[in-house]
Each structure stands twice: as structure tokens, then as C-alpha cells.
Design an enzyme around this catalytic site. Sequence first.
Site, PDB file in Angstrom:
ATOM      1  N   ARG A  26       0.818  -1.217   0.000  1.00  0.00           N
ATOM      2  CA  ARG A  26       0.000   0.000   0.000  1.00  0.00           C
ATOM      3  C   ARG A  26       0.852   1.268   0.000  1.00  0.00           C
ATOM      4  O   ARG A  26       0.448   2.291  -0.560  1.00  0.00           O
ATOM      5  CB  ARG A  26      -0.940   0.003   1.202  1.00  0.00           C
ATOM      6  CG  ARG A  26      -2.045  -1.005   1.007  1.00  0.00           C
ATOM      7  CD  ARG A  26      -2.896  -1.126   2.227  1.00  0.00           C
ATOM      8  NE  ARG A  26      -4.086  -1.898   1.926  1.00  0.00           N
ATOM      9  CZ  ARG A  26      -4.883  -2.410   2.850  1.00  0.00           C
ATOM     10  NH1 ARG A  26      -4.614  -2.226   4.121  1.00  0.00           N
ATOM     11  NH2 ARG A  26      -5.949  -3.088   2.499  1.00  0.00           N
ATOM     12  N   GLY A  37     -10.405 -10.587  -2.236  1.00  0.00           N
ATOM     13  CA  GLY A  37      -9.261 -11.201  -1.571  1.00  0.00           C
ATOM     14  C   GLY A  37      -8.926 -12.600  -2.047  1.00  0.00           C
ATOM     15  O   GLY A  37      -7.778 -12.879  -2.393  1.00  0.00           O
ATOM     16  N   LYS A  94     -20.220 -18.855  -0.296  1.00  0.00           N
ATOM     17  CA  LYS A  94     -21.632 -18.604  -0.014  1.00  0.00           C
ATOM     18  C   LYS A  94     -22.297 -17.700  -1.032  1.00  0.00           C
ATOM     19  O   LYS A  94     -21.740 -16.662  -1.400  1.00  0.00           O
ATOM     20  CB  LYS A  94     -21.751 -17.944   1.360  1.00  0.00           C
ATOM     21  CG  LYS A  94     -21.400 -18.885   2.472  1.00  0.00           C
ATOM     22  CD  LYS A  94     -21.548 -18.205   3.798  1.00  0.00           C
ATOM     23  CE  LYS A  94     -21.445 -19.186   4.944  1.00  0.00           C
ATOM     24  NZ  LYS A  94     -21.547 -18.503   6.219  1.00  0.00           N
ATOM     25  N   GLY A 137     -13.702  -4.257   0.076  1.00  0.00           N
ATOM     26  CA  GLY A 137     -15.060  -3.702   0.213  1.00  0.00           C
ATOM     27  C   GLY A 137     -15.415  -2.664  -0.848  1.00  0.00           C
ATOM     28  O   GLY A 137     -16.519  -2.678  -1.402  1.00  0.00           O
TER      29      GLY A 137
END
Length: 419
Positions: free
Chosen positions: A35, A377, A221, A400
Site C-alpha cells: 500500500r 481477496g 456462499k 469492500g
Amino acid sequence: MSKIEAFNFAGKRAIVRVDFNVPLNEKFEITDDTRIRAAVPTIKKILKDGGSAIIMSHLGRPKGKVNPDFSLKHIQAHLAKTIGTDVIFAGDCVGPEVKAKAEALKPGQVLLLENLRFYLEEEGKPKLAEGISDEEAKAAKADMKEKQKVFAQALAALADVYVNDAFGTAHRAHASTAVIADYFAADSKMFGFLIESEVSSLDKVVKSPKRPFTAIMGGAKVSSKITIIENMLDKVDNLILGGGMTFTFMKARGGKIGDSICEDEYLELARELEKKAAAKGVKIYMASDVLAADAFDNNANTKVVSAMEIADGWQGLDAGPESLKLFTEVIKNSSTILWNGPVGVFEMDNFAKGSRAVGEAIVEATKKGAFSLIGGGDSVACVNKFGLADGVSYISTAGGALLEYLEGKELPGIKAIRG
Ligand code: AMP
């Protein structure tokens, strides 16, 4: 908004929101500086033009309290080394001392502010005492919103120009990622190079995809992927569904899925998604055969079975050879490819074949000129594990923010600058 490439920072003080939320070990050493390196082009451009840079970020979750464990001081030396320039540390992010340090900055100098999240105002969420009434909670939230504006204004007052280069937090309406932009004129705010390349890569997929466009959605999921799948149905030609989440679809179709992972409360929704896809002319591809195992274990016994006829005591942990042949053919014939989520339990070598095959097909399509974007991820971990990262067009590590962008949401950090 201005464009960073064309902007001349000479004689200007730029306040830059970066994402230096890097992992630290127990000695407060940075264990992965990706980062920090990602922010270098933006900082260097400002300095090269003859501007000065005021760098601000959050680190961890100090929850509004000063905590030396989360001090950006741990980043100072590494940042200086990475950009090849001394870095002055401010010890706070607002207040008279910081203001004085900012005003004293000379062209080419860098000032690193202390962790923004030492102030609750950054996130704009008050700590609510237990047992307070709804009215009191509402008042506390409104009060914090006002304080957040004052805090954002104090940050803005440090500089002439605002640059947001923290895509990872662009989905948050925080003081430094969104509210601050209100205090700069349209031509004095812009994205940094990192956000620009994230947004332009994502837009190649979301806004102007070359056809055929194929999305591969995998993972454990279906519940965590519903909104993205729904949004993708308006955009893609082909949707490959893989991984654990397919068993909810298989069961909804009337299949026998044995002990495979399944979310029974989403069976109806799975049927609805299939109907929607058919109505929109989107082709859904799901595994016809799977590699089933008699335990969730790399060393379990395995056999290839029909995806609709898995015996009790067995669970599907990877796509089977027939399915992979079809998946890879669809991928290789695509011009735009989005991959989010592995098609098997790739962490276990014996169930990684499917995800590897998908990754390799994406690399092959990319070589032929397709635009491929991998995000989320686990899919990123997947391509890294198989050493395929260099063969795809763009890898987004934004988590996100990426998912919300793909869900079709307008990100506050993007809107604040674009207007
Ligand atoms: P997600 O975070 O929802 O993208 O899910 C990623 C996880 O799904 C990975 O850890 C995979 O191991 C897991 N996964 C993929 N396929 C299966 C499967 N057939 N059964 C159980 N877990 C799976």
C-alpha cells in the site's frame, strides 16, 4: 475535478489521503508495504512539480482514542526510504502545531500526519452510551456529523489542494475520504494515480465492456454475492457460477448435493436469479460434474460425480473435468472477464485444479486481447498462489470498495470528487 497528470502542483500544498493501513508485526515493522508503494507515483508527482505533500491515513482501529500502537510514526522511516525524501512527522492531524508545520512546508517537503482515527470525527460515528433512548442516540449522531464537518474543514485548511488516492476506503463517507472535498473548489480536488487506475479499470468492466463479457463468481456462499450477481445480470453475456455457492443453485434445481455446503434459506432466491438471468438473455454456466470428497480434508478420498447426484457423506469441493472444459472454453472466447471468488477449495492442493484452470484460461484470453479484472481477496490469493498475476490485465486489492463498485453503488469517496 482536475486530472492529476495535467495538474501543476508548483508552489501548492497538497493534502493526500492515502491508505497506509499496512500490517505491522509485534516490533511495529511493516510486513507488507504494497500500500505504501502504491501511493508513490502520486506523492512523487506532487514533489516533482515543486509542490509539498501532506500525507494522511488511518491505521488499524484505534476507535477514536490516541494509542501509540496505531501511530503512523511506525510508517515514517519506511515512507521516507520508499519515496527517497525526508518525511516530517506531525504528531497529530489537526490543531495549531500541525497547522504551523503545514504552513512551514517548502516545495519538495513531505509532512506525515498522525492517525486520523485517533479522532471519532474521522469516521463520524459517536460512541453511544448503553441504555440511551432512540432520541438521544439520534441527537448524538447529528452532533457527531457536525463535529465531523469541523474536523474535515480543519484538515482542508492545511492545504491548497486535495488528492484522494485511497481506493480501499472510497466506500466510506469519512471526513478525510469524502467530507473534506466540500471545502475545496472543483479545480482543486482530484484523484491520485492509484484511484484513477482502479476506477478506469473497473469502468472497463462495469461501464463499457467489450463483448462477450463473462463474469466468474465463486466462493463459499451465495448470500455474500447476491447483490453483485444481480447487478452483473444487467451487464454480462455469460455468468459462470462456481465453488461452494453453486450447491444452493443445484439443490434449488432439484439436485442431490450430499453434504456439500448449502444455504437452504436462499433456495428460492437462487431460483429467482436463474429466472432473471433467462429473462435477460444471460447464459448461466454451472458445474455438470464435481470432484467430491468424503471429508473436508486435502487427504480425503475423492471421486468425480454428477453435480446433481452427490451421495450422502460426500461433498463437492472442486469443479469436475467436464465442467472445467466448458468453463475454460467460455472464458477463452470472452473479450471482457471479471473473476471474483474461487471455484473450489483452492487452499487445499487436491481441490485447487478448477481455480487454477480458470486462472490459466483467463491468462490465455488476456494474451489474445481480452481485458481481465480479478478482484476480491480470495481470487487475488488464488492467482498469486498459481503465479498467474502477471498475465491478467488488472488486479484489484480494494476489497469492500471494489465489491460495492461492482454492486453498482456510488462510492462516497468517488462522488465527493466527481460531483
Ligand atoms: P468467498 O470469501 O465467499 O469468496 O469464499 C472463498 C472461500 O470459498 C475459499 O476459502 C474456498 O475454499 C471456499 N470454497 C470454494 N468452493 C468451495 C466448496 N465447494 N465447498 C466449500 N468451500 C468452498
